[in-house]
Design a protein around this motif. Structure first.
Motif, PDB file in Angstrom:
ATOM      1  N   LEU A  11       0.868  -1.172   0.000  1.00 33.20           N
ATOM      2  CA  LEU A  11       0.000   0.000   0.000  1.00 33.20           C
ATOM      3  C   LEU A  11       0.912   1.232   0.000  1.00 33.20           C
ATOM      4  CD1 LEU A  11      -3.253   0.699   1.505  1.00 33.20           C
ATOM      5  CD2 LEU A  11      -1.500   2.006   2.665  1.00 33.20           C
ATOM      6  N   VAL A  65      -2.741   0.657  -4.150  1.00 29.18           N
ATOM      7  CA  VAL A  65      -2.404  -0.708  -3.761  1.00 29.18           C
ATOM      8  C   VAL A  65      -1.870  -1.410  -5.009  1.00 29.18           C
ATOM      9  CG1 VAL A  65      -3.197  -2.897  -2.790  1.00 29.18           C
ATOM     10  CG2 VAL A  65      -4.231  -0.745  -2.011  1.00 29.18           C
ATOM     11  N   ILE A 110      -7.623   5.584   2.421  1.00 34.51           N
ATOM     12  CA  ILE A 110      -6.971   4.278   2.640  1.00 34.51           C
ATOM     13  C   ILE A 110      -8.027   3.179   2.572  1.00 34.51           C
ATOM     14  CG2 ILE A 110      -5.848   2.805   4.379  1.00 34.51           C
ATOM     15  CD1 ILE A 110      -4.207   5.259   5.230  1.00 34.51           C
ATOM     16  N   GLU A 111      -9.157   3.419   3.223  1.00 36.14           N
ATOM     17  CA  GLU A 111     -10.215   2.391   3.231  1.00 36.14           C
ATOM     18  C   GLU A 111     -10.762   2.142   1.829  1.00 36.14           C
ATOM     19  OE1 GLU A 111     -12.827   3.641   6.370  1.00 36.14           O
ATOM     20  OE2 GLU A 111     -11.443   2.864   7.900  1.00 36.14           O
ATOM     21  N   LEU A 115      -8.192   0.047  -0.212  1.00 39.69           N
ATOM     22  CA  LEU A 115      -8.181  -1.374   0.178  1.00 39.69           C
ATOM     23  C   LEU A 115      -9.432  -2.087  -0.351  1.00 39.69           C
ATOM     24  CD1 LEU A 115      -6.848  -1.091   3.848  1.00 39.69           C
ATOM     25  CD2 LEU A 115      -5.659  -2.192   1.924  1.00 39.69           C
ATOM     26  N   VAL A 118      -8.487  -6.315  -0.990  1.00 42.44           N
ATOM     27  CA  VAL A 118      -7.537  -6.977  -0.092  1.00 42.44           C
ATOM     28  C   VAL A 118      -7.738  -6.456   1.331  1.00 42.44           C
ATOM     29  CG1 VAL A 118      -5.806  -7.280  -1.913  1.00 42.44           C
ATOM     30  CG2 VAL A 118      -5.680  -5.263  -0.435  1.00 42.44           C
ATOM     31  N   SER A 119      -7.236  -7.226   2.267  1.00 39.26           N
ATOM     32  CA  SER A 119      -7.314  -6.795   3.657  1.00 39.26           C
ATOM     33  C   SER A 119      -5.945  -6.225   4.045  1.00 39.26           C
ATOM     34  CB  SER A 119      -7.643  -8.010   4.529  1.00 39.26           C
ATOM     35  OG  SER A 119      -7.169  -7.787   5.833  1.00 39.26           O
ATOM     36  N   ALA A 120      -5.970  -5.236   4.931  1.00 41.97           N
ATOM     37  CA  ALA A 120      -4.705  -4.626   5.366  1.00 41.97           C
ATOM     38  C   ALA A 120      -3.762  -5.680   5.950  1.00 41.97           C
ATOM     39  CB  ALA A 120      -4.994  -3.533   6.388  1.00 41.97           C
ATOM     40  N   ASP A 157      -3.126  -8.526   4.797  1.00 37.52           N
ATOM     41  CA  ASP A 157      -2.402  -9.250   3.745  1.00 37.52           C
ATOM     42  C   ASP A 157      -1.219  -8.479   3.177  1.00 37.52           C
ATOM     43  OD1 ASP A 157      -4.364 -11.162   4.027  1.00 37.52           O
ATOM     44  OD2 ASP A 157      -5.622 -10.293   2.432  1.00 37.52           O
ATOM     45  N   LEU A 158      -1.087  -7.213   3.547  1.00 38.48           N
ATOM     46  CA  LEU A 158      -0.022  -6.383   2.960  1.00 38.48           C
ATOM     47  C   LEU A 158       1.364  -6.881   3.337  1.00 38.48           C
ATOM     48  CD1 LEU A 158      -1.558  -2.840   3.712  1.00 38.48           C
ATOM     49  CD2 LEU A 158      -1.419  -3.949   1.460  1.00 38.48           C
ATOM     50  N   TYR A 168      -0.319   2.842  10.679  1.00 39.82           N
ATOM     51  CA  TYR A 168      -0.820   1.601  10.068  1.00 39.82           C
ATOM     52  C   TYR A 168       0.239   0.501  10.137  1.00 39.82           C
ATOM     53  CZ  TYR A 168      -5.274   3.359   8.256  1.00 39.82           C
ATOM     54  OH  TYR A 168      -6.552   3.835   8.147  1.00 39.82           O
TER      55      TYR A 168
END
Ligand code: KG4
Ligand code: ZN
Length: 376
Positions: free
Chosen positions: A11, A24, A65-66, A69, A74-76, A78-79, A104
């Motif tokens: 991200l 992303v 940011i939301e 994503l 994707v979910s945060a 998984d970054l 974050y």
């Protein structure tokens, strides 16, 4: 091409000027590019007001940011990393992005990558045209910068060949638009009007193109004065100003110098790829002339689509993903925003050995960068 699951998922956060950008990226594949711009709030001032930009970043940060994503699906959690523009840019604006990225990264337990805004502008082209050839020559032209950069390795080795000694290219467009009362930002409207004008109507000066001038530096302040005087003389004589011809002739002078110097740098350095980035890369005449001159010189031109040329978060994510892929070290959590981060500092790694290099690079390049971003 579908992204490979084992490529780094990163991200990227960009807040160096008036765009709150969150992108992303997986490897060199763009998954989301959310941008919230405060440009309308600055329009009545005719330029970006730093305090207004910082406040707008603060308000837009979390929702953007939301949104990024969600778009990427994707979910945060998984970054593989969080990248952020550490500089150069407006200090207060950068701080908002850097603070958000730290929060974050810390909360999620992910590595943090403070990266260089200019290197990000170059790296973004990987999302459009695939991996960058090494070396790549880059012409970065926006409201804040006009630079010719040689990039043998976008994650670790970017060398400044030249830059503007006064106004940035986009700044010149904005100032001429103001003189012509066309509003802010000036680039898009001048571009549009110029299509109906004659680029050879008025012979405006080509700055720093004399035999003894620095081969790769730019100057647009003389051009700006010359255009303003020409318009004033018309107005004083009670004559109508041929806005389309002025726009076309002014634009031709800027684009001629930019492309001439960029092609020359490629030839001198034996580089066969030129990328053009930054907001001014959206200019239709710049694209056409660069295409023509590169083709004639046997140079492959790479220009990302306009949305990726202006400031955005995807470019930061692209460089972050490349940092992860190449195993570059992450930044420390005491990472600070650096409004005059030298272009040679592609990122801000945590290791102590770096500090000495950083200090030395700063001493050399600092003066240049400050001059380049000076607003007036
Ligand atoms: O990269 P950017 O969005 O922001 C920074 O300045 O970093 O660039 C904005 C600049 C403005 O000066 C704007 O007038 C210029 O890019 N611009 C253009 C065009 N579109 C935007 N200049 C010339 N032609 C355009 N089509
Ligand atoms: Zn920029």
């Amino acid at each position: 091409m579908a992204p490979l699951a084992d490529e780094p998922l990163v991200l990227g956060i960009e807040t160096s000027c008036d765009e709150t950008g969150v992108g992303v990226v997986r490897g060199t594949t763009l998954l989301a590019d959310a941008v919230a711009s405060s440009v309308d709030e600055h329009a009545r001032f005719g330029g970006v007001v730093p305090e207004v930009a910082s406040r707008a970043h603060l308000e837009a940060m979390v929702p953007t940011i939301e949104r990024a994503l969600a778009t990427a699906g994707v979910s945060a959690r998984d970054l593989d990393g969080i990248a952020v523009t550490a500089g150069p840019g407006l200090a207060g604006a950068l701080l908002v992005g850097v603070s958000a990225a730290k929060a974050y990264a810390y909360a999620l337990g992910k590595p943090l990558y403070g990266v260089n805004h200019l290197a990000s502008h170059i790296c973004v082209d990987q999302l459009e045209h695939g991996p960058l050839p090494e070396p790549t020559m880059a012409l970065l032209v926006s409201g804040g910068h006009s630079s010719l950069l040689l990039a043998p390795d976008i994650t670790a080795d970017v060398r400044p060949l030249g830059a503007t000694i006064d106004d940035a290219a986009g700044e010149a467009f904005d100032k001429i638009a103001r003189v012509l009362q066309l509003g802010f930002p000036g680039g898009p409207v001048i571009d549009r009007l110029a299509r109906e004008g004659d680029p050879a109507a008025i012979a405006f000066p080509r700055g720093l193109t004399g035999p003894r001038d620095a081969a790769y530096d730019f100057s647009f302040s003389g051009l700006k004065t010359s255009v303003a005087r020409w318009i004033e003389a018309r107005r004083a004589a009670g004559e109508e100003v041929p806005v389309r011809d002025v726009a076309a002739s002014f634009q031709e002078a800027v684009v001629d110098v930019l492309t001439r110097k960029a092609v020359r740098a490629c030839k001198d350095e034996g580089v066969d790829h030129l990328m053009i980035g930054g907001g001014v890369a959206a200019n239709s005449r710049l694209r056409a002339m660069a295409e023509e001159r590169c083709a004639r010189a046997g140079i492959t031109l790479r220009v990302p689509r306009p949305g990726l040329c202006t400031d955005n978060g995807a470019m930061v994510a692209a460089l972050g993903a490349e940092m992860v892929a190449r195993g570059r070290s992450a930044s420390a959590f005491d990472l600070s925003a650096d409004s005059s981060l030298p272009v040679t500092e592609t990122h801000v790694p945590a290791d102590a050995a770096h500090d000495a290099v950083h200090a030395a690079a700063h001493a050399h390049v600092h003066a240049h960068t400050v001059r380049e971003r000076k607003g007036n």
